[in-house]
Design an enzyme around this catalytic site. Structure first.
Site, PDB file in Angstrom:
ATOM      1  N   GLY A  29       2.001   7.445  -0.469  1.00 24.06           N
ATOM      2  CA  GLY A  29       2.536   8.757  -0.812  1.00 24.06           C
ATOM      3  C   GLY A  29       3.315   9.372   0.339  1.00 24.06           C
ATOM      4  N   GLY A  30       3.582   8.569   1.371  1.00 20.10           N
ATOM      5  CA  GLY A  30       4.398   9.027   2.508  1.00 20.10           C
ATOM      6  C   GLY A  30       5.766   8.358   2.475  1.00 20.10           C
TER       7      GLY A  30
ATOM      8  CB  CYS B 115      -7.216   6.415   8.614  1.00 21.43           C
ATOM      9  SG  CYS B 115      -6.665   5.065   7.662  1.00 21.43           S
TER      10      CYS B 115
ATOM     11  N   GLY C  98       0.856  -1.185   0.000  1.00 18.07           N
ATOM     12  CA  GLY C  98       0.000   0.000   0.000  1.00 18.07           C
ATOM     13  C   GLY C  98       0.884   1.225   0.000  1.00 18.07           C
ATOM     14  CG  LEU C  99       3.770   2.502  -2.999  1.00 17.07           C
ATOM     15  CD1 LEU C  99       4.235   2.911  -4.390  1.00 17.07           C
ATOM     16  CD2 LEU C  99       4.869   2.790  -1.986  1.00 17.07           C
TER      17      LEU C  99
ATOM     18  CB  CYS D  51      -8.487   2.801   8.587  1.00 14.38           C
ATOM     19  SG  CYS D  51      -8.120   3.119   6.903  1.00 14.38           S
TER      20      CYS D  51
ATOM     21  N   GLY E 273       3.709   0.402   5.472  1.00 12.52           N
ATOM     22  CA  GLY E 273       4.810   1.136   6.101  1.00 12.52           C
ATOM     23  C   GLY E 273       4.595   1.362   7.583  1.00 12.52           C
TER      24      GLY E 273
END
EC number: 2.8.1.13
Length: 395
Positions: free
Chosen positions: A10-11, A200, A7-8, A100, A124
């Site tokens: 964007g962080g 989330c 699960g990317l 979530c 992550g």
């Protein structure tokens, strides 16, 4: 090569996690979850999903991994947002991050990943997974992250053995500064990106605005309860059983308007939560006012002066059987059994010494030290050493 779908978000954390998986020889695919469309309730430009998906795509390009976006906003609305509205309406305070993970990342998202032929799903999160042999089968452990400052095991406290079996947490052995250092060396666009805050996937939200989409404003009074309120000093009765004593320790204090003085007005008790200090809009007190209870039926907020107000503190809480969860099912208590653990009632709280008491209709958690603002709807999680073994919703 085993296939991992990460699960990317964007962080920086998921970016480095993807890099580490690739280094370990996995076939890595990046998937961005789009869970929210309504920008009208987010604050300024904090964490709009467009920027995040763009950053996730740039990271995937840089790492040379396939990337796609999945739209889970329908499931997110149904399982998270509707649940939140429902809980707030009942006067409880839900934890969307825990939900979530349980409902979206490690359920809906995991199913999509497995359908795409993934062997594992990775995130992550700052936590670790352990595997032990027990009775000839593999049992999975959810362990705290090495970085005590960032440990996120609490957010995963509702995961099951089936979910853990398919999960990987590549950055659990690293500290946040080490993660940033790796991202900087790789020249990733996310290297210096601030950690996302707020809900989330939704980002920073004006909670009353968000809740007002469903829960209508309704004027009510704010009552201040004095520190010397007579019920705080009542004698502890004699109990015929330990369970009666536990029920007494965990029971909610009931207030009436006549117990204190009216000090102001509010726009809806369901917008407030125990322990809250901001947003009351009342000055002129010696110490700041804290919410010590909300009554959504009568639409009254009860407050007390100072963070040491006795109305904020309690030694025990209760979890019903329906909302009790064991990550380690093999360690689940039978009725009448007890267990000494460390527990926390919110993220970032230091672990506190506690005892679990299993009774017929649920589980009591008693703490050695009184806890501030034990809040219905939030999660309590308990640990043995650095392993999170179970959790439940505070009732």
């Amino acid at each position: 090569m085993k296939r991992v779908i990460i699960g990317l978000s964007g962080g920086v954390d998921s970016s480095v996690a993807a890099y580490l998986l690739k280094e370990q020889g996995y076939e890595v695919i990046g998937l961005f979850m789009k869970n929210w469309h309504d920008d009208s309730v987010t604050i300024s430009n904090e964490c709009p999903w467009l920027d995040d998906s763009n950053d996730a795509m740039l990271v995937a390009e840089k790492l040379g991994i396939p990337f796609q976006t999945v739209d889970l906003s329908e499931q997110y609305k149904e399982r998270i947002v509707d649940y939140m509205f429902n809980e707030y309406e009942k006067g409880r305070t839900p934890n969307p991050d825990v939900l979530c993970n349980r409902e979206i990342k490690f359920d809906v998202f995991m199913k999509i990943a497995l359908d795409l032929g993934a062997d594992y799903v990775a995130t992550g999160h700052y936590c670790r997974k352990g595997t032990i042999e027990k009775d000839g089968a593999e049992t999975y452990q959810l362990l705290a992250g090495v970085d005590g400052n960032k440990d996120q095991s609490y957010f995963l406290c509702q995961l099951s053995q089936e979910q853990l079996a398919k999960s990987l947490f590549p950055i659990g052995e690293l500290t946040k500064p080490e993660v940033r250092e790796i991202a900087t060396k790789l020249d990733l666009v996310t290297a210096d990106k601030k950690d996302s805050q707020g809900l989330c996937f939704i980002g920073k939200v004006k909670l009353p605005d968000f809740l007002q989409q469903q829960l209508k404003p309704k004027e009510g009074v704010i009552v201040e309860i004095p520190n010397n309120f007579e019920n705080y000093n009542q004698d502890v009765p004699d109990f015929s059983s330990e369970e009666e004593s536990l029920a007494f320790l965990s029971q909610k204090q009931h207030y009436q308007i006549a117990d204190g003085k009216v000090v102001g007005k509010h726009q809806g008790a369901h917008y407030f939560t125990k322990g809250q200090r901001k947003g009351l809009g009342i000055g002129g007190t010696v110490e700041p006012l804290f919410v010590i209870d909300t009554d959504v039926e009568e639409n009254v907020i009860y407050t007390g002066q100072g963070k040491e107000h006795p109305g904020l503190y309690k030694k025990a809480l209760f979890v019903t059987n329906q909302e009790l969860h064991w990550v380690r099912e093999d360690l689940a208590l039978a009725d009448g059994e007890t267990m000494d653990v460390k527990a926390r009632i919110r993220y970032r709280q230091a672990l506190e010494t506690a005892t679990l008491h299993k009774v017929e209709n649920g589980l009591y958690v008693t703490f050695d030290n009184k806890q501030s603002a034990i809040t219905e709807g939030q999660f309590v999680a308990w640990y043995l050493e650095d392993e999170l073994i179970g959790s439940g919703v505070i009732s």
